[in-house]
Design a protein around this motif. Structure first.
Motif, PDB file in Angstrom:
ATOM      1  N   THR A   1       0.833  -1.203   0.000  1.00  0.00           N
ATOM      2  CA  THR A   1       0.000   0.000   0.000  1.00  0.00           C
ATOM      3  C   THR A   1       0.865   1.249   0.000  1.00  0.00           C
ATOM      4  OG1 THR A   1      -1.773  -1.168   1.146  1.00  0.00           O
ATOM      5  CG2 THR A   1      -1.820   1.240   1.242  1.00  0.00           C
TER       6      THR A   1
ATOM      7  N   ALA B   1     -10.093  10.559  -1.942  1.00  0.00           N
ATOM      8  CA  ALA B   1     -10.140   9.143  -1.576  1.00  0.00           C
ATOM      9  C   ALA B   1     -10.565   8.299  -2.771  1.00  0.00           C
ATOM     10  CB  ALA B   1     -11.100   8.950  -0.408  1.00  0.00           C
ATOM     11  N   LEU B   2     -11.493   8.800  -3.581  1.00  0.00           N
ATOM     12  CA  LEU B   2     -11.955   8.048  -4.742  1.00  0.00           C
ATOM     13  C   LEU B   2     -10.836   7.838  -5.755  1.00  0.00           C
ATOM     14  CD1 LEU B   2     -14.086   6.614  -6.398  1.00  0.00           C
ATOM     15  CD2 LEU B   2     -14.902   8.857  -7.182  1.00  0.00           C
TER      16      LEU B   2
ATOM     17  N   SER C   1      -7.650   7.615  -5.098  1.00  0.00           N
ATOM     18  CA  SER C   1      -6.746   6.615  -4.514  1.00  0.00           C
ATOM     19  C   SER C   1      -7.350   5.224  -4.544  1.00  0.00           C
ATOM     20  CB  SER C   1      -6.403   7.004  -3.073  1.00  0.00           C
ATOM     21  OG  SER C   1      -5.687   8.212  -3.054  1.00  0.00           O
ATOM     22  N   TRP C   2      -8.618   5.111  -4.209  1.00  0.00           N
ATOM     23  CA  TRP C   2      -9.283   3.813  -4.197  1.00  0.00           C
ATOM     24  C   TRP C   2      -9.339   3.233  -5.608  1.00  0.00           C
ATOM     25  CZ3 TRP C   2     -15.142   3.047  -2.835  1.00  0.00           C
ATOM     26  CH2 TRP C   2     -15.420   1.686  -2.690  1.00  0.00           C
TER      27      TRP C   2
ATOM     28  N   GLY D   1      -5.897   2.175  -6.697  1.00  0.00           N
ATOM     29  CA  GLY D   1      -5.518   0.936  -6.024  1.00  0.00           C
ATOM     30  C   GLY D   1      -6.174  -0.285  -6.642  1.00  0.00           C
ATOM     31  N   GLU D   2      -7.464  -0.185  -6.944  1.00  0.00           N
ATOM     32  CA  GLU D   2      -8.167  -1.310  -7.570  1.00  0.00           C
ATOM     33  C   GLU D   2      -7.583  -1.617  -8.946  1.00  0.00           C
ATOM     34  OE1 GLU D   2     -10.062  -3.322  -6.117  1.00  0.00           O
ATOM     35  OE2 GLU D   2     -10.936  -2.243  -4.431  1.00  0.00           O
TER      36      GLU D   2
ATOM     37  N   TYR E   1     -17.758   6.153  -7.277  1.00  0.00           N
ATOM     38  CA  TYR E   1     -17.658   5.308  -6.089  1.00  0.00           C
ATOM     39  C   TYR E   1     -18.402   3.995  -6.300  1.00  0.00           C
ATOM     40  CZ  TYR E   1     -15.730   8.798  -2.866  1.00  0.00           C
ATOM     41  OH  TYR E   1     -14.920   9.683  -2.232  1.00  0.00           O
TER      42      TYR E   1
ATOM     43  N   ARG F   1     -16.737   0.297  -6.030  1.00  0.00           N
ATOM     44  CA  ARG F   1     -17.205  -0.580  -4.957  1.00  0.00           C
ATOM     45  C   ARG F   1     -17.855  -1.839  -5.511  1.00  0.00           C
ATOM     46  NH1 ARG F   1     -20.411   2.783  -2.385  1.00  0.00           N
ATOM     47  NH2 ARG F   1     -22.209   2.164  -3.592  1.00  0.00           N
TER      48      ARG F   1
END
Length: 149
Positions: A13, A24-25, A27-28, A31-32, A105, A109
């Motif tokens: 990470t 945050a979106l 980064s998320w 990451g995915e 998001y 998700r």
């Protein structure tokens, strides 16, 4: 520090962290994509052409692919924000020649595999439709990463 539970995951990470990410979106989503084998992008890299400046959320400049994280907040508070985003994407596609991937998001998700699949389909398209660097495009250099061109 020695053996610590989940230290490998934490180490991975930290390697993927980017100080230029702005939400945050972003980064998320990044990451995915990374977990699924997408190359590491530049975050919010400044591009300038003809007096216009943009910073795509995620950018694979060598491929001519950009990604935009679409959080609802920027659209809820400003009725013209959606129109500006539409015009901005049209400029990135028609003037810079970038392929643009947008994600929310809910998409990250619910189905990160589909998000990665969409990225890989854009990359496949780039294999047949090579991106040409627009004349006059300036990419701001960063001290923490090597310049793109």
């Amino acid at each position: 520090r020695g053996p610590v539970r989940n230290c490998r995951r934490a180490s991975q990470t930290l390697q993927w962290a980017d100080p230029h990410a702005e939400s945050a979106l972003e980064s998320w989503g990044r990451g995915e994509l990374l977990v699924r084998g997408v190359p590491r992008p530049d975050c919010n890299r400044e591009l300038r052409l003809g007096g216009r400046e943009i910073r795509p959320d995620l950018l694979w400049l060598d491929l001519g692919i950009a990604a935009e994280a679409d959080g609802r907040g920027k659209y809820d508070d400003d009725p013209d924000a959606l129109w500006r985003e539409k015009r901005r994407q049209e400029w990135m596609e028609s003037t810079l020649g970038l392929l643009v991937l947008r994600f929310t998001y809910g998409e990250v998700r619910a189905d990160p595999e589909e998000l990665a699949g969409r990225w890989f389909r854009l990359a496949e398209r780039r294999a047949t439709e090579r991106w040409v660097w627009p004349a006059g495009l300036y990419v701001k250099e960063r001290a923490d990463r090597s310049p793109s061109r």
